[in-house]
Write a protein that holds these residues in place. Structure first.
Motif, PDB file in Angstrom:
ATOM      1  N   ALA A 180       0.772  -1.306   0.002  1.00 31.32           N
ATOM      2  CA  ALA A 180      -0.166  -0.010   0.053  1.00 31.32           C
ATOM      3  C   ALA A 180       0.704   1.381   0.103  1.00 31.32           C
ATOM      4  O   ALA A 180       0.319   2.346  -0.290  1.00 31.32           O
ATOM      5  N   GLY A 181       2.100   1.014   0.144  1.00 28.23           N
ATOM      6  CA  GLY A 181       3.139   2.259   0.400  1.00 28.23           C
ATOM      7  C   GLY A 181       3.159   2.451   1.964  1.00 28.23           C
ATOM      8  O   GLY A 181       2.178   2.683   2.568  1.00 28.23           O
ATOM      9  N   VAL A 182       4.480   2.598   2.172  1.00 25.82           N
ATOM     10  CA  VAL A 182       4.595   2.581   3.633  1.00 25.82           C
ATOM     11  C   VAL A 182       4.306   3.955   4.213  1.00 25.82           C
ATOM     12  O   VAL A 182       3.964   4.091   5.374  1.00 25.82           O
ATOM     13  N   VAL A 183       4.281   4.947   3.494  1.00 26.28           N
ATOM     14  CA  VAL A 183       3.892   6.310   3.868  1.00 26.28           C
ATOM     15  C   VAL A 183       2.294   6.346   3.988  1.00 26.28           C
ATOM     16  O   VAL A 183       1.849   6.998   4.905  1.00 26.28           O
ATOM     17  N   ASN A 184       1.649   5.700   2.873  1.00 23.14           N
ATOM     18  CA  ASN A 184       0.359   5.438   3.055  1.00 23.14           C
ATOM     19  C   ASN A 184      -0.020   4.942   4.280  1.00 23.14           C
ATOM     20  O   ASN A 184      -0.891   5.033   4.995  1.00 23.14           O
ATOM     21  N   ILE A 185       0.531   3.896   4.748  1.00 25.55           N
ATOM     22  CA  ILE A 185       0.464   3.072   5.820  1.00 25.55           C
ATOM     23  C   ILE A 185       0.427   3.924   7.116  1.00 25.55           C
ATOM     24  O   ILE A 185      -0.279   3.765   7.869  1.00 25.55           O
ATOM     25  N   VAL A 186       1.625   4.604   7.096  1.00 25.04           N
ATOM     26  CA  VAL A 186       1.808   5.453   8.339  1.00 25.04           C
ATOM     27  C   VAL A 186       0.678   6.408   8.608  1.00 25.04           C
ATOM     28  O   VAL A 186       0.026   6.530   9.619  1.00 25.04           O
ATOM     29  N   ARG A 187       0.222   7.002   7.511  1.00 30.93           N
ATOM     30  CA  ARG A 187      -0.499   8.089   7.529  1.00 30.93           C
ATOM     31  C   ARG A 187      -2.001   7.526   7.827  1.00 30.93           C
ATOM     32  O   ARG A 187      -2.987   8.072   8.377  1.00 30.93           O
ATOM     33  N   HIS A 188      -2.085   6.339   7.318  1.00 35.00           N
ATOM     34  CA  HIS A 188      -3.590   5.568   7.596  1.00 35.00           C
ATOM     35  C   HIS A 188      -3.616   5.414   9.144  1.00 35.00           C
ATOM     36  O   HIS A 188      -4.805   5.531   9.752  1.00 35.00           O
ATOM     37  N   ALA A 189      -2.548   4.816   9.542  1.00 31.58           N
ATOM     38  CA  ALA A 189      -2.487   4.441  11.020  1.00 31.58           C
ATOM     39  C   ALA A 189      -2.756   5.650  11.808  1.00 31.58           C
ATOM     40  O   ALA A 189      -3.420   5.689  12.960  1.00 31.58           O
ATOM     41  N   GLN A 190      -1.911   6.606  11.555  1.00 31.61           N
ATOM     42  CA  GLN A 190      -2.283   7.979  12.358  1.00 31.61           C
ATOM     43  C   GLN A 190      -3.409   8.571  12.194  1.00 31.61           C
ATOM     44  O   GLN A 190      -4.070   8.782  13.408  1.00 31.61           O
ATOM     45  N   ARG A 191      -4.237   8.409  11.114  1.00 33.08           N
ATOM     46  CA  ARG A 191      -5.641   9.030  11.125  1.00 33.08           C
ATOM     47  C   ARG A 191      -6.363   8.124  11.613  1.00 33.08           C
ATOM     48  O   ARG A 191      -7.515   8.567  12.646  1.00 33.08           O
ATOM     49  N   LEU A 192      -6.300   6.751  11.567  1.00 37.76           N
ATOM     50  CA  LEU A 192      -7.402   5.953  12.390  1.00 37.76           C
ATOM     51  C   LEU A 192      -7.185   5.994  13.689  1.00 37.76           C
ATOM     52  O   LEU A 192      -8.509   6.061  14.512  1.00 37.76           O
ATOM     53  N   THR A 193      -6.044   6.168  14.444  1.00 34.04           N
ATOM     54  CA  THR A 193      -5.938   6.082  15.755  1.00 34.04           C
ATOM     55  C   THR A 193      -5.914   7.365  16.496  1.00 34.04           C
ATOM     56  O   THR A 193      -5.990   7.663  17.671  1.00 34.04           O
ATOM     57  N   GLY A 194      -5.771   8.668  15.645  1.00 27.54           N
ATOM     58  CA  GLY A 194      -5.372   9.811  16.098  1.00 27.54           C
ATOM     59  C   GLY A 194      -4.123  10.232  17.010  1.00 27.54           C
ATOM     60  O   GLY A 194      -3.793  11.219  17.345  1.00 27.54           O
ATOM     61  N   VAL A 195      -3.128   9.203  16.697  1.00 32.53           N
ATOM     62  CA  VAL A 195      -1.766   9.181  17.366  1.00 32.53           C
ATOM     63  C   VAL A 195      -1.097   9.798  16.229  1.00 32.53           C
ATOM     64  O   VAL A 195      -0.704   8.871  15.337  1.00 32.53           O
ATOM     65  N   THR A 196      -0.305  10.875  16.488  1.00 35.04           N
ATOM     66  CA  THR A 196       0.454  11.431  15.239  1.00 35.04           C
ATOM     67  C   THR A 196       1.849  10.889  15.329  1.00 35.04           C
ATOM     68  O   THR A 196       2.528  11.044  14.215  1.00 35.04           O
ATOM     69  N   ARG A 197       2.369  10.616  16.464  1.00 31.11           N
ATOM     70  CA  ARG A 197       3.607  10.386  16.664  1.00 31.11           C
ATOM     71  C   ARG A 197       4.146   9.097  16.236  1.00 31.11           C
ATOM     72  O   ARG A 197       3.424   8.007  16.672  1.00 31.11           O
ATOM     73  N   LEU A 198       5.058   8.652  15.477  1.00 32.71           N
ATOM     74  CA  LEU A 198       5.480   7.507  14.882  1.00 32.71           C
ATOM     75  C   LEU A 198       6.890   7.112  15.589  1.00 32.71           C
ATOM     76  O   LEU A 198       7.889   7.583  15.410  1.00 32.71           O
ATOM     77  N   HIS A 199       6.666   6.071  16.358  1.00 30.27           N
ATOM     78  CA  HIS A 199       7.837   5.728  17.323  1.00 30.27           C
ATOM     79  C   HIS A 199       8.918   4.636  16.320  1.00 30.27           C
ATOM     80  O   HIS A 199      10.125   4.761  16.430  1.00 30.27           O
ATOM     81  N   ALA A 200       8.263   3.610  15.907  1.00 31.46           N
ATOM     82  CA  ALA A 200       9.033   2.640  15.070  1.00 31.46           C
ATOM     83  C   ALA A 200       8.143   2.284  13.801  1.00 31.46           C
ATOM     84  O   ALA A 200       6.963   2.097  14.018  1.00 31.46           O
TER      85      ALA A 200
END
Length: 351
Positions: A264-284
């Motif tokens: 899906a694209g790692v950036v798409n995945i990160v942004r999707h997870a941030q949007r779903l959870t409302g957690v903006t900080r990426l730790h790992a």
């Protein structure tokens, strides 16, 4: 697909690039966890000379030994197996309770079971299996897992399109990928749970993303050589719509995201997870980023730039990431990038 189900035009349209703004319509209340241990059970490489640190443990040649008559006293030390496949064990701790999931199962039937045995990891405490997508190099070890443990009632979360027939068509010929069989998995004892929408596991502490929104302008998916059987014919399958990721919120640290191939694209995945959870900080961010080969080289620079903006504490790309992307990530994120290898364990602790 297994049976008569096929991807529809609406499915393809839904997974195509489109703008997504604002908070998720159905936000996910992801419960924070105190500790996450990610053990790379199988990856494309095994490097016995890698050095660990306070959060990353490596496995060397001393994992186990085998009979070998040319040595004295008739045995030799061996390391772990590596193959073009991916599998990780994810152990999530909340207080005194720990739950372990297997994310993908590698390529060969015996691979992950052999490595688990050499690592001294008992798989009897496994609580469930998650498949990132249906490609055979992420599901091949399921039969070995079933034969070793007996999988009666073992829940397995998959996307409904994981059963899609796929092939790679190139100048040197056509390779028909082995197709995952729902019937066979059920016969082996797995309790198959099909979900295209987000799923919460481990009492709300682990998120499986389901289908990922494709929102970036540069992540276009697989090249024309990747095809799927749909509507009675072979068609270009750029989206790999069944691609999904595993997400955990590490207490006061941010999201931990594990990908299989990152189709899906790692950036798409990160942004999707941030949007779903409302957690903006990426730790790992760990797993396969699928940036290897000429078709993906134009995607490397914008991907790296976007990840730099996320400022993760740990980036551990493996499997299909590709050497050019590895070099670019290592240069851009020198304090976060860690090379992946079979047998590596990352221990991440909340604050």
């Amino acid at each position: 697909m297994c049976g008569t189900a096929h991807a529809t035009a609406a499915d393809a349209s839904r997974s195509g690039p489109h703008a997504v703004r604002g908070a998720a319509v159905d936000p996910i209340a992801l419960e924070p966890v105190d500790e996450v241990r990610v053990t790379i059970l199988m990856d494309n490489t095994f490097d016995a000379l890698l050095v660990g640190d306070a959060r990353t443990t490596r496995t060397g040649f001393g994992a186990t030994d085998v009979a070998a008559g040319q040595f004295e006293p008739g045995r030799t030390a061996v390391g772990l197996l590596a193959e073009h496949g991916f599998s990780a064990l994810v152990a999530v701790r909340r207080g005194d309770s720990t739950t372990t999931l297997m994310f993908d199962a590698g390529l060969s039937p015996a691979g992950i079971v052999t490595n688990a045995d050499r690592l001294g990891i008992g798989l009897g405490d496994l609580h469930g299996v998650v498949l990132s997508h249906g490609h055979f190099d992420h599901a091949g070890g399921l039969s070995g897992l079933s034969s070793t443990l007996g999988a009666q009632g073992m829940p397995m979360v998959v996307h409904p399109h994981a059963w899609t027939r796929r092939r790679l068509r190139g100048p040197q010929g056509t390779f028909d990928m082995p197709t995952l069989s729902k019937r066979a998995l059920a016969a082996e004892g797995f309790e198959v749970v099909e979900r295209s929408q987000p799923s919460l596991l481990v009492d709300g502490a682990v998120l499986i993303t389901g289908e990922v929104d494709r929102t970036t302008e540069f992540e276009h998916g697989m090249p024309a050589a990747h095809e799927a059987w749909a509507g009675g014919e072979w068609r270009h399958d750029p989206q790999v719509i069944d691609d999904q990721a595993l997400v955990v919120d590490l207490r006061n640290q941010g999201l931990i995201i594990l990908t299989g191939c990152g189709h899906a694209g790692v950036v798409n995945i990160v942004r999707h997870a941030q949007r779903l959870t409302g957690v903006t900080r990426l730790h790992a961010l760990l797993g396969g980023f699928h940036l290897g080969g000429p078709a993906f080289e134009p995607v490397i620079a914008p991907t790296v730039a976007a990840l730099v903006d996320c400022a993760p504490r740990l980036v551990a790309p493996g499997h299909c990431t590709g050497w050019r992307a590895q070099h670019a990530l290592a240069a851009a994120l020198p304090d976060a990038w860690v090379p992946s290898s079979s047998g590596t364990t990352h221990r991440l602790v909340g604050a």
